[in-house]
Write an enzyme that holds these catalytic residues in place. Structure first.
Site, mmCIF file in Angstrom:
data_model
loop_
_atom_site.group_PDB
_atom_site.id
_atom_site.type_symbol
_atom_site.label_atom_id
_atom_site.label_comp_id
_atom_site.label_asym_id
_atom_site.label_seq_id
_atom_site.Cartn_x
_atom_site.Cartn_y
_atom_site.Cartn_z
ATOM 1 N N THR A 32 0.839 -1.209 0.000
ATOM 2 C CA THR A 32 0.000 0.000 0.000
ATOM 3 C C THR A 32 0.870 1.254 0.000
ATOM 4 O OG1 THR A 32 -1.589 -1.253 1.344
ATOM 5 C CG2 THR A 32 -1.950 1.124 1.177
ATOM 6 N N ASP A 69 -2.700 -5.145 -2.740
ATOM 7 C CA ASP A 69 -2.593 -5.138 -1.265
ATOM 8 C C ASP A 69 -3.761 -5.874 -0.595
ATOM 9 O OD1 ASP A 69 -4.453 -3.157 -1.852
ATOM 10 O OD2 ASP A 69 -3.412 -1.539 -0.819
ATOM 11 N N ASP A 91 -5.489 6.105 -0.829
ATOM 12 C CA ASP A 91 -6.165 6.334 -2.128
ATOM 13 C C ASP A 91 -6.409 7.822 -2.337
ATOM 14 O OD1 ASP A 91 -6.350 3.639 -2.618
ATOM 15 O OD2 ASP A 91 -8.503 3.476 -2.231
HETATM 16 C C1 LIG Z 1 0.102 3.062 -26.118
HETATM 17 C C2 LIG Z 1 0.266 3.354 -24.694
HETATM 18 C C3 LIG Z 1 -0.444 4.586 -24.296
HETATM 19 C C4 LIG Z 1 -0.273 4.815 -22.857
HETATM 20 C C5 LIG Z 1 -1.544 4.641 -22.192
HETATM 21 C C6 LIG Z 1 -1.326 4.209 -20.834
HETATM 22 C C7 LIG Z 1 -2.252 3.091 -20.506
HETATM 23 C C8 LIG Z 1 -2.515 2.947 -19.082
HETATM 24 C C9 LIG Z 1 -3.545 3.861 -18.651
HETATM 25 C C10 LIG Z 1 -4.261 3.742 -17.605
HETATM 26 C C11 LIG Z 1 -4.301 2.638 -16.687
HETATM 27 C C12 LIG Z 1 -5.076 3.064 -15.515
HETATM 28 C C13 LIG Z 1 -5.384 1.942 -14.664
HETATM 29 C C14 LIG Z 1 -6.102 2.403 -13.449
HETATM 30 C C15 LIG Z 1 -6.477 1.225 -12.643
HETATM 31 C C16 LIG Z 1 -7.089 1.635 -11.364
HETATM 32 C C17 LIG Z 1 -7.133 0.475 -10.501
HETATM 33 C C18 LIG Z 1 -7.480 0.897 -9.141
HETATM 34 O O1 LIG Z 1 -6.641 1.246 -8.357
HETATM 35 O O2 LIG Z 1 -8.756 0.872 -8.842
HETATM 36 C C19 LIG Z 1 -9.050 1.079 -7.496
HETATM 37 C C20 LIG Z 1 -10.436 0.643 -7.308
HETATM 38 C C21 LIG Z 1 -10.975 0.945 -5.919
HETATM 39 O O3 LIG Z 1 -10.260 0.250 -4.960
HETATM 40 P P1 LIG Z 1 -10.571 0.322 -3.366
HETATM 41 O O4 LIG Z 1 -11.766 -0.499 -3.029
HETATM 42 O O5 LIG Z 1 -9.294 0.020 -2.682
HETATM 43 O O6 LIG Z 1 -10.864 1.835 -3.099
HETATM 44 C C22 LIG Z 1 -12.069 2.373 -2.565
HETATM 45 C C23 LIG Z 1 -12.418 3.543 -3.454
HETATM 46 O O7 LIG Z 1 -11.309 4.399 -3.526
HETATM 47 C C24 LIG Z 1 -13.615 4.304 -2.927
HETATM 48 O O8 LIG Z 1 -13.681 5.516 -3.639
HETATM 49 P P2 LIG Z 1 -15.004 5.947 -4.363
HETATM 50 O O9 LIG Z 1 -15.203 5.012 -5.504
HETATM 51 O O10 LIG Z 1 -16.055 5.846 -3.319
HETATM 52 O O11 LIG Z 1 -14.762 7.333 -4.790
HETATM 53 C C25 LIG Z 1 -13.524 4.669 -1.472
HETATM 54 O O12 LIG Z 1 -14.801 5.036 -1.051
HETATM 55 C C26 LIG Z 1 -13.037 3.547 -0.603
HETATM 56 O O13 LIG Z 1 -12.685 4.133 0.626
HETATM 57 C C27 LIG Z 1 -11.817 2.854 -1.184
HETATM 58 O O14 LIG Z 1 -11.491 1.794 -0.360
HETATM 59 O O15 LIG Z 1 -10.427 -0.739 -7.615
HETATM 60 C C28 LIG Z 1 -11.394 -1.123 -8.433
HETATM 61 O O16 LIG Z 1 -12.318 -0.431 -8.659
HETATM 62 C C29 LIG Z 1 -11.278 -2.473 -9.044
HETATM 63 C C30 LIG Z 1 -11.441 -2.428 -10.525
HETATM 64 C C31 LIG Z 1 -10.209 -1.905 -11.222
HETATM 65 C C32 LIG Z 1 -10.421 -1.856 -12.679
HETATM 66 C C33 LIG Z 1 -9.192 -1.401 -13.396
HETATM 67 C C34 LIG Z 1 -9.478 -1.370 -14.857
HETATM 68 C C35 LIG Z 1 -8.274 -1.023 -15.639
HETATM 69 C C36 LIG Z 1 -8.649 -1.087 -17.035
HETATM 70 C C37 LIG Z 1 -7.911 -0.728 -18.018
HETATM 71 C C38 LIG Z 1 -6.588 -0.143 -17.866
HETATM 72 C C39 LIG Z 1 -5.764 -0.346 -19.095
HETATM 73 C C40 LIG Z 1 -6.191 0.530 -20.174
HETATM 74 C C41 LIG Z 1 -5.196 0.532 -21.240
HETATM 75 C C42 LIG Z 1 -5.554 1.512 -22.235
HETATM 76 C C43 LIG Z 1 -4.523 1.627 -23.271
HETATM 77 C C44 LIG Z 1 -4.791 2.796 -24.123
HETATM 78 C C45 LIG Z 1 -3.927 2.807 -25.281
HETATM 79 N N1 LIG Z 2 -2.651 -2.856 3.608
HETATM 80 C C1 LIG Z 2 -3.892 -3.376 3.483
HETATM 81 C C2 LIG Z 2 -4.684 -3.095 2.381
HETATM 82 C C3 LIG Z 2 -5.941 -3.636 2.297
HETATM 83 N N2 LIG Z 2 -6.401 -4.449 3.279
HETATM 84 C C4 LIG Z 2 -7.744 -5.044 3.211
HETATM 85 O O1 LIG Z 2 -8.189 -5.110 1.848
HETATM 86 C C5 LIG Z 2 -9.333 -4.300 1.650
HETATM 87 C C6 LIG Z 2 -9.223 -3.516 0.357
HETATM 88 O O2 LIG Z 2 -9.143 -4.412 -0.699
HETATM 89 P P1 LIG Z 2 -8.687 -3.917 -2.164
HETATM 90 O O3 LIG Z 2 -8.806 -5.130 -3.019
HETATM 91 O O4 LIG Z 2 -9.624 -2.837 -2.555
HETATM 92 O O5 LIG Z 2 -7.283 -3.454 -2.015
HETATM 93 C C7 LIG Z 2 -9.407 -3.382 2.865
HETATM 94 O O6 LIG Z 2 -10.732 -3.017 3.175
HETATM 95 C C8 LIG Z 2 -8.806 -4.254 3.966
HETATM 96 O O7 LIG Z 2 -9.768 -5.145 4.438
HETATM 97 C C9 LIG Z 2 -5.599 -4.716 4.383
HETATM 98 O O8 LIG Z 2 -6.009 -5.453 5.321
HETATM 99 N N3 LIG Z 2 -4.341 -4.168 4.461
HETATM 100 MG MG LIG Z 3 -6.226 -1.728 -2.066
HETATM 101 MG MG LIG Z 4 -7.726 1.397 -2.378
#
Ligand SMILES: CCCCCCCC/C=C\CCCCCCCC(=O)OC[C@H](COP(=O)(O)O[C@@H]1[C@H](O)[C@H](OP(=O)(O)O)[C@@H](O)[C@H](O)[C@H]1O)OC(=O)CCCCCCC/C=C\CCCCCCCC
Ligand SMILES: Nc1ccn([C@@H]2O[C@H](COP(=O)(O)O)[C@@H](O)[C@H]2O)c(=O)n1
Ligand SMILES: [Mg+2]
Ligand SMILES: [Mg+2]
Length: 224
Positions: A32, A69, A91
């Protein structure tokens, strides 16, 4: 949407890597922290100079740590409240650096006050969108809505656009416009999402207050 549909795919893909790190004695907290440091460095070193391609490459290398993580914590059976707090808090730091990096570019060499303001709006609205959920849950509500543009959408839209826009420096024509378009999309999408979450919290709060005879749970109104 991405959180719902893409998470399962990335969990499958990243599970062997998470298992490898655990075998090497790496902790979820270390992933993380290092992941956030990498995103912040990539955003604040490259974006303010308009180096969007390399900034996006560095950020992309580190941003998936946010999926690794939690995967590690679950595999090792060490998921914790502290880990959840650390993950969500960092984040916010990473998001601040990414949209702050865009704002610094438009305030400086990019020389565009409107896009600087839009970048700052994306930064602030994204933080508020996340806060609505955290605060709603802290007062005992389910906050049973994610909304149109969650964090994953904010990151994918802005980073894909930034990476492509950065290819301008390699002579690809017409791609610079993608970043401004993406920032407007994230700004409007975040505003819609904020509305969706506020409406949901208002309804859930009214239902919970009616069920309990009114008033917030003891103590929760005193926190901020
Ligand atoms: C020719 C080359 C050109 C160069 C282009 C570069 C390409 C690469 C570009 C981009 C890649 C970006 C990838 C980004 C991936 C993000 C993954 C990620 O971290 O998602 C985090 C998300 C949330 O996780 P958490 O549960 O830990 O977080 C919660 C969240 O923050 C809540 O916030 P809220 O939503 O409420 O605002 C909080 O409330 C909460 O507290 C917090 O815990 O994880 C996910 O959602 C999981 C799904 C991830 C999906 C990733 C998809 C990536 C898809 C494609 C990327 C590649 C694209 C390539 C394009 C190429 C173009 C040419
Ligand atoms: N250092 C950490 C990070 C995450 N966790 C646990 O994972 C949950 C988040 O999951 P993601 O797939 O969104 O990364 C978080 O709510 C924690 O339960 C942890 O224990 N320690
Ligand atoms: Mg995480
Ligand atoms: Mg996160």
């Amino acid at each position: 949407m991405l959180n719902k549909y893409a998470r399962a795919f990335f969990t499958r893909v990243l599970t062997p890597f998470a298992a490898f790190l655990l075998r090497r004695g790496v902790s979820p907290d270390a992933v993380t922290l290092v992941g956030t440091a990498g995103v912040v460095a990539g955003a604040l070193v490259f974006f303010p100079r308009g180096e969007f391609f390399w900034g996006t490459i560095v950020i992309t290398l580190f941003v998936f740590s946010d999926l690794v993580d939690g995967n590690m914590a679950r595999q090792a059976g060490v998921s914790s409240r502290w880990g959840a707090f650390l993950d969500s808090t960092l984040d916010r730091v990473a998001d601040g650096a990414i949209f702050g990096g865009f704002a610094l570019w438009y305030a400086g060499g990019g020389d565009d006050n409107v896009l600087c303001a839009v970048s700052i709006f994306c930064l602030a609205s994204g933080q508020v969108v996340s806060y609505t959920k955290a605060r709603g849950e802290s007062i005992g509500l389910p906050v049973a809505v994610n909304g149109l543009v969650e964090r994953a959408e904010r990151l994918v839209v802005s980073l894909v656009a930034a990476g492509l826009a950065g290819m301008h420096t390699f002579g690809v024509p017409g791609v610079q416009v993608l970043l401004p378009v993406a920032l407007w999309v994230v700004a409007v999408g975040s505003t819609v999402t904020l509305g969706q979450r506020v409406v949901t919290v208002r309804r859930e709060a009214a239902e919970a207050d009616a069920a309990s005879g009114g008033g917030t749970p003891r103590g929760s109104e005193a926190t901020s």
